[in-house]
Design a protein around this motif. Structure first.
Motif, PDB file in Angstrom:
ATOM      1  N   ASN A   1       0.846  -1.192   0.000  1.00  0.00           N
ATOM      2  CA  ASN A   1       0.000   0.000   0.000  1.00  0.00           C
ATOM      3  C   ASN A   1       0.886   1.248   0.000  1.00  0.00           C
ATOM      4  O   ASN A   1       1.213   1.801   1.051  1.00  0.00           O
ATOM      5  CB  ASN A   1      -0.930   0.008   1.216  1.00  0.00           C
ATOM      6  N   PRO A   2       1.304   1.716  -1.158  1.00  0.00           N
ATOM      7  CA  PRO A   2       2.248   2.837  -1.217  1.00  0.00           C
ATOM      8  C   PRO A   2       1.697   4.148  -0.659  1.00  0.00           C
ATOM      9  O   PRO A   2       2.463   4.987  -0.180  1.00  0.00           O
ATOM     10  CB  PRO A   2       2.566   2.945  -2.708  1.00  0.00           C
ATOM     11  N   ARG A   3       0.382   4.329  -0.704  1.00  0.00           N
ATOM     12  CA  ARG A   3      -0.178   5.577  -0.162  1.00  0.00           C
ATOM     13  C   ARG A   3       0.092   5.704   1.329  1.00  0.00           C
ATOM     14  O   ARG A   3       0.451   6.778   1.828  1.00  0.00           O
ATOM     15  CB  ARG A   3      -1.686   5.630  -0.435  1.00  0.00           C
ATOM     16  N   ILE A   4      -0.100   4.611   2.047  1.00  0.00           N
ATOM     17  CA  ILE A   4       0.148   4.650   3.495  1.00  0.00           C
ATOM     18  C   ILE A   4       1.627   4.886   3.762  1.00  0.00           C
ATOM     19  O   ILE A   4       2.004   5.612   4.701  1.00  0.00           O
ATOM     20  CB  ILE A   4      -0.341   3.345   4.161  1.00  0.00           C
ATOM     21  N   ILE A   5       2.503   4.303   2.939  1.00  0.00           N
ATOM     22  CA  ILE A   5       3.952   4.490   3.120  1.00  0.00           C
ATOM     23  C   ILE A   5       4.310   5.957   2.961  1.00  0.00           C
ATOM     24  O   ILE A   5       5.007   6.540   3.813  1.00  0.00           O
ATOM     25  CB  ILE A   5       4.720   3.630   2.107  1.00  0.00           C
ATOM     26  N   ARG A   6       3.829   6.576   1.901  1.00  0.00           N
ATOM     27  CA  ARG A   6       4.151   7.995   1.681  1.00  0.00           C
ATOM     28  C   ARG A   6       3.591   8.866   2.795  1.00  0.00           C
ATOM     29  O   ARG A   6       4.240   9.813   3.264  1.00  0.00           O
ATOM     30  CB  ARG A   6       3.632   8.447   0.306  1.00  0.00           C
TER      31      ARG A   6
ATOM     32  N   HIS B   1      14.383   2.693  12.883  1.00  0.00           N
ATOM     33  CA  HIS B   1      13.264   3.547  13.302  1.00  0.00           C
ATOM     34  C   HIS B   1      12.236   3.693  12.166  1.00  0.00           C
ATOM     35  O   HIS B   1      11.024   3.683  12.421  1.00  0.00           O
ATOM     36  CB  HIS B   1      13.791   4.918  13.717  1.00  0.00           C
ATOM     37  N   ILE B   2      12.732   3.829  10.936  1.00  0.00           N
ATOM     38  CA  ILE B   2      11.824   3.954   9.796  1.00  0.00           C
ATOM     39  C   ILE B   2      10.982   2.688   9.658  1.00  0.00           C
ATOM     40  O   ILE B   2       9.760   2.745   9.455  1.00  0.00           O
ATOM     41  CB  ILE B   2      12.621   4.224   8.502  1.00  0.00           C
ATOM     42  N   ASN B   3      11.626   1.532   9.810  1.00  0.00           N
ATOM     43  CA  ASN B   3      10.884   0.271   9.756  1.00  0.00           C
ATOM     44  C   ASN B   3       9.844   0.190  10.872  1.00  0.00           C
ATOM     45  O   ASN B   3       8.720  -0.286  10.670  1.00  0.00           O
ATOM     46  CB  ASN B   3      11.849  -0.908   9.867  1.00  0.00           C
ATOM     47  N   LYS B   4      10.211   0.661  12.053  1.00  0.00           N
ATOM     48  CA  LYS B   4       9.291   0.621  13.187  1.00  0.00           C
ATOM     49  C   LYS B   4       8.042   1.456  12.901  1.00  0.00           C
ATOM     50  O   LYS B   4       6.901   1.032  13.172  1.00  0.00           O
ATOM     51  CB  LYS B   4       9.995   1.138  14.444  1.00  0.00           C
ATOM     52  N   LEU B   5       8.238   2.660  12.337  1.00  0.00           N
ATOM     53  CA  LEU B   5       7.094   3.517  12.004  1.00  0.00           C
ATOM     54  C   LEU B   5       6.167   2.834  10.989  1.00  0.00           C
ATOM     55  O   LEU B   5       4.937   2.887  11.120  1.00  0.00           O
ATOM     56  CB  LEU B   5       7.589   4.848  11.430  1.00  0.00           C
TER      57      LEU B   5
ATOM     58  N   VAL C   1       7.185  -4.259   4.764  1.00  0.00           N
ATOM     59  CA  VAL C   1       7.871  -3.863   3.535  1.00  0.00           C
ATOM     60  C   VAL C   1       9.354  -4.200   3.641  1.00  0.00           C
ATOM     61  O   VAL C   1       9.850  -4.571   4.712  1.00  0.00           O
ATOM     62  CB  VAL C   1       7.718  -2.347   3.262  1.00  0.00           C
ATOM     63  N   ASN C   2      10.045  -4.049   2.532  1.00  0.00           N
ATOM     64  CA  ASN C   2      11.502  -4.067   2.525  1.00  0.00           C
ATOM     65  C   ASN C   2      11.992  -2.637   2.348  1.00  0.00           C
ATOM     66  O   ASN C   2      11.675  -1.994   1.334  1.00  0.00           O
ATOM     67  CB  ASN C   2      12.045  -4.932   1.381  1.00  0.00           C
ATOM     68  N   ALA C   3      12.720  -2.120   3.332  1.00  0.00           N
ATOM     69  CA  ALA C   3      13.315  -0.790   3.246  1.00  0.00           C
ATOM     70  C   ALA C   3      14.806  -0.957   2.983  1.00  0.00           C
ATOM     71  O   ALA C   3      15.502  -1.653   3.732  1.00  0.00           O
ATOM     72  CB  ALA C   3      13.080  -0.019   4.529  1.00  0.00           C
TER      73      ALA C   3
ATOM     74  N   GLY D   1      24.358   5.171   0.969  1.00  0.00           N
ATOM     75  CA  GLY D   1      24.233   6.153   2.021  1.00  0.00           C
ATOM     76  C   GLY D   1      23.364   7.342   1.684  1.00  0.00           C
ATOM     77  O   GLY D   1      23.254   8.285   2.489  1.00  0.00           O
ATOM     78  N   GLN D   2      22.688   7.332   0.543  1.00  0.00           N
ATOM     79  CA  GLN D   2      21.901   8.518   0.170  1.00  0.00           C
ATOM     80  C   GLN D   2      20.551   8.192  -0.480  1.00  0.00           C
ATOM     81  O   GLN D   2      19.769   9.099  -0.749  1.00  0.00           O
ATOM     82  CB  GLN D   2      22.713   9.400  -0.784  1.00  0.00           C
ATOM     83  N   TYR D   3      20.286   6.922  -0.746  1.00  0.00           N
ATOM     84  CA  TYR D   3      19.016   6.547  -1.365  1.00  0.00           C
ATOM     85  C   TYR D   3      18.274   5.571  -0.456  1.00  0.00           C
ATOM     86  O   TYR D   3      18.840   4.579   0.004  1.00  0.00           O
ATOM     87  CB  TYR D   3      19.245   5.885  -2.720  1.00  0.00           C
ATOM     88  N   LEU D   4      16.996   5.862  -0.231  1.00  0.00           N
ATOM     89  CA  LEU D   4      16.132   4.968   0.538  1.00  0.00           C
ATOM     90  C   LEU D   4      14.986   4.533  -0.370  1.00  0.00           C
ATOM     91  O   LEU D   4      14.266   5.365  -0.926  1.00  0.00           O
ATOM     92  CB  LEU D   4      15.577   5.675   1.772  1.00  0.00           C
ATOM     93  N   ASP D   5      14.833   3.227  -0.519  1.00  0.00           N
ATOM     94  CA  ASP D   5      13.762   2.679  -1.348  1.00  0.00           C
ATOM     95  C   ASP D   5      12.898   1.754  -0.519  1.00  0.00           C
ATOM     96  O   ASP D   5      13.409   0.892   0.209  1.00  0.00           O
ATOM     97  CB  ASP D   5      14.348   1.905  -2.530  1.00  0.00           C
ATOM     98  N   ILE D   6      11.591   1.942  -0.606  1.00  0.00           N
ATOM     99  CA  ILE D   6      10.630   1.075   0.072  1.00  0.00           C
ATOM    100  C   ILE D   6       9.936   0.239  -1.001  1.00  0.00           C
ATOM    101  O   ILE D   6       9.346   0.784  -1.948  1.00  0.00           O
ATOM    102  CB  ILE D   6       9.571   1.883   0.852  1.00  0.00           C
ATOM    103  N   ILE D   7      10.018  -1.075  -0.860  1.00  0.00           N
ATOM    104  CA  ILE D   7       9.415  -1.969  -1.836  1.00  0.00           C
ATOM    105  C   ILE D   7       8.613  -3.040  -1.102  1.00  0.00           C
ATOM    106  O   ILE D   7       8.740  -3.180   0.116  1.00  0.00           O
ATOM    107  CB  ILE D   7      10.488  -2.617  -2.745  1.00  0.00           C
ATOM    108  N   PRO D   8       7.771  -3.811  -1.805  1.00  0.00           N
ATOM    109  CA  PRO D   8       6.959  -4.826  -1.131  1.00  0.00           C
ATOM    110  C   PRO D   8       7.809  -5.831  -0.362  1.00  0.00           C
ATOM    111  O   PRO D   8       8.958  -6.113  -0.734  1.00  0.00           O
ATOM    112  CB  PRO D   8       6.214  -5.500  -2.290  1.00  0.00           C
TER     113      PRO D   8
END
Length: 716
Positions: free
Chosen positions: A558-563, A599-603, A611-613, A618-625
């Motif tokens: 659910n990408p909307r909730i992630i954003r 912390h991001i995973n916890k939120l 998800v997989n974060a 050191g500068q790109y964060l990607d959230i995927i299923p």
């Protein structure tokens, strides 16, 4: 029936479908499509040629109250020396081609008896599709008549596509009897003295999958085009309803038209065309862009792939403010397609096919026959068409500057525009009309007509190298692109072992960006392309998407909730839309002020988001299923191809590659790795840390594991 003994008697066989001389029921079902139209038109065109004595198109007789009585008639004359002959094949009812296999020998026996009763024996037999190949093989053996074969579509390619679409092997057997079809194709290819295809790409990429691959027996004879339907403008096209439908989008409908016509499929690359047009003020001043991408009532009712393409088109129109300059009609009738080409011709415009891959390119021939110059992808069929017709230019479909330059060249060189038109009209008549098709067809079979009998079957050896024993997967940027001079020896070694070792790319890039990088650096097309951090899988040669993988990873996504959850966090900024995708939410991250990954995973977990974060460089964060990653995509593919993980070498250099290299795969971490992200791998088994960077490090690992030397491929 006229029967000139001095001219050849040609027998065409097309077993399945509903075949008759008039009012073909095209599209009635999967068995009544382009092939049925082709064989009827081929029979007619051959019968009209002065050097041909007699033509029989042999098909199955169907006596079934659910279909027309026409299909029960044993003989249907098409002309004085051409006829459709219907032969009994098991039960009388109309059944799908997949259920005909058990009665094909009965059909062959009946056909042999029919041919024995004719005043003379055929000079050749030409089987169309696998079932007719099986029948033709039996007849050829029994009567000693040379066999010609056209597969139209091939079982090995179809099996790959259906597996990519999520069908199980058991389902393929139950529904398509795919193994029997492939075995019939193998046997036919071992017997046929000529194999006729539409393009060189079919020979190189589809027939090459078979053990009895004999390219020296294969010839390209492009299919004919109906020049009664596709022709230069008559002058009344502006008064048609489709012209009015296009004009309502445009401020100045009189400008030249840049016409694109295709399905709303990502591989057709229409969004790239819109971007190229949107970035060129000169193109926008010179011409209107007209995109005809299928028919739609409501985009939301279409399949996911079509939805994404059409939504992307509309968003890019909005992004570049192309209102009044771009037309994208919702509906068109099939009989309006020739009018669309002629409208482009009347406007002094151009037809463009920017597809990533294009096996043939029928629309290019139709456009040429309608008086429109063409611009087309440098892949597959278009190279043959433009080479034959000299009526346009090839483009790199991933290079917007190249697209713009070639379109401007057509639109601004006025005298050359007319030359391209004339070349196209003449080239189609010479190479792609039915008359041209028959002339080349007869040239191809002429040596067979001069034979007294068929040659003995070639005992082709089983090509052990056909079946991949192992696979090499590599990241793109961190492994292959950083040191271009190290690529050449890697590519040489890969190509030398390509028939044994399957090659895969696993990258964080989008598919179009990855393809652009591959072309730029002359890296061979991989057998499998894993993109967007493992959320997309594509298969060569036509970049067929693995839709079963898409359905698999959509679980709990659910990408909307992630954003929404991450929108107010410090140190996070969404990357541009071009870096986002259906299954990937991408951020720039400043580790100095942003929360750590835990912390991001916890939120996200608190919001019910599994998800997989992934943190890269050191500068790109990607959230995927949660079900997606490079490593999970690799394992999905390995399971489908039945390649043991122990025979897969995975090469990586950043955190996004880590799960590709853990577990039972062989692995190499190249020397230019991102140390902090891969530091935990030092304790892993089967992980080789190369002393050399980029492709040199992969070659080092290949030697370390004796990866090429230990190939033990098996036949199946």
């Amino acid at each position: 029936m006229t029967n000139d003994d001095n001219k050849p008697y040609i027998v065409l066989i097309s077993v399945h479908g509903l075949i008759r001389g008039q009012n073909l029921e095209l599209g009635r079902d999967a068995d009544t499509g382009g092939q049925t139209k082709y064989v009827v038109e081929l029979a007619r065109a051959l019968g009209e040629h002065p050097s041909v004595g007699q033509v029989d198109l042999i098909t199955r007789r169907v006596a079934d109250p659910t279909v027309s009585e026409d299909y029960a008639q044993p003989i249907e004359p098409l002309s004085a020396n051409t006829r459709i002959v219907r032969i009994d094949c098991g039960e009388d009812t109309y059944i799908p081609k997949e259920h005909l296999w058990d009665c094909l020998d009965n059909f062959a026996d009946n056909l042999i008896e029919f041919l024995k009763q004719q005043p003379r024996r055929p000079a050749i037999i030409h089987g169309h599709y696998a079932d007719a190949g099986h029948v033709g093989t039996r007849v050829s053996h029994h009567l000693g008549i040379p066999l010609v074969f056209t597969g139209h579509s091939l079982g090995r390619s179809k099996r790959r596509q259906l597996l990519a679409a999520g069908h199980s092997k058991e389902a393929l057997e139950a529904r398509y009897t795919i193994t029997r079809r492939i075995e019939a194709e193998e046997t036919t290819l071992g017997v046929a003295e000529r194999v006729i295809t539409s393009t060189h790409q079919e020979i190189n990429e589809q027939y090459a999958l078979y053990d009895h691959y004999q390219p020296e027996r294969m010839r390209v004879v492009p299919p004919g085009t109906d020049l009664q339907q596709f022709h230069a403008p008559a002058g009344d096209e502006y008064s048609t309803s489709i012209a009015a439908e296009v004009a309502r989008f445009l401020q100045d409908p009189g400008k030249p038209i840049i016409l694109a016509l295709s399905r709303p499929d990502p591989r057709k690359n229409i969004v790239q065309l819109v971007s190229a047009y949107g970035e060129s003020k000169e193109l926008q001043e010179l011409a209107n862009l007209v995109i005809v991408a299928g028919n739609r009532d409501d985009i939301r009712d279409m399949d996911t792939g079509a939805q994404e393409v059409l939504q992307d088109i509309l968003m890019h129109v909005d992004q570049y403010d192309l209102y009044g300059k771009a037309a994208y009609p919702k509906h068109h009738q099939s009989d309006e397609v020739p009018t669309l080409y002629r409208l482009a011709a009347l406007s002094k415009g151009v037809f463009i096919n920017p597809a990533l891959t294009e096996p043939f390119g029928l629309t290019l021939i139709e456009a040429a026959a309608s008086g429109v110059p063409i611009v087309a992808t440098e892949d597959g069929g278009p190279t043959d068409i433009i080479g034959n017709c000299q009526n346009g230019y090839l483009i790199n479909p991933l290079d917007r500057e190249d697209i713009v330059a070639k379109l401007l060249r057509v639109l601004t060189e006025t005298a050359q525009w007319q030359t391209l038109v004339n070349n196209g009209l003449q080239g189609v008549k010479q190479h792609y009309s039915w008359q041209a098709h028959v002339e080349k067809y007869l040239q191809v079979i002429q040596p067979l007509l001069e034979q007294a009998q068929a040659s003995p079957p070639v005992q082709a050896k089983r090509r052990k190298q056909l079946h991949h024993d192992r696979a090499l997967f590599s990241d793109l940027d961190q492994n292959l692109l950083g040191k271009p001079e190290s690529l050449a020896p890697f590519i040489t070694a890969l190509q030398a072992n390509r028939k044994c070792v399957l090659f895969g790319i696993a990258t964080g890039r989008r598919m179009d960006s990855a393809m652009q990088a591959l072309k730029k650096h002359s890296i061979p097309m991989p057998d499998v392309l894993i993109t967007s951090l493992g959320t997309e899988i594509y298969y060569a040669p036509n970049l067929v998407p693995d839709t079963a993988w898409e359905r698999h990873i959509d679980h709990l996504w659910n990408p909307r909730i992630i954003r929404r959850t991450l929108q107010d966090l410090p140190g996070l900024k969404l990357q541009p839309n071009r870096e986002q995708s259906r299954f990937k939410v991408s951020y720039y991250i400043d580790p100095q002020i942003a929360p750590d990954l835990q912390h991001i995973n916890k939120l996200l977990h608190q919001e019910g988001q599994a998800v997989n974060a992934m943190l890269s460089f050191g500068q790109y964060l990607d959230i995927i299923p949660v079900r997606a990653s490079k490593g999970l995509a690799l394992r999905w593919f390995a399971d489908k191809r039945e390649i043991p993980l122990e025979r897969i070498l995975a090469a990586g250099g950043s955190g996004a590659d880590e799960d590709m290299m853990r577990g039972n795969t062989l692995a190499v971490v190249v020397a230019n790795r991102h140390n902090e992200e891969l530091s935990d791998l030092t304790q892993g088994e089967n992980i080789f840390f190369a002393e050399r960077p980029y492709a040199e490090g992969i070659l080092e690992a290949i030697e370390h594991y004796h990866f090429f030397q230990t190939c033990e491929v098996v036949t199946s």
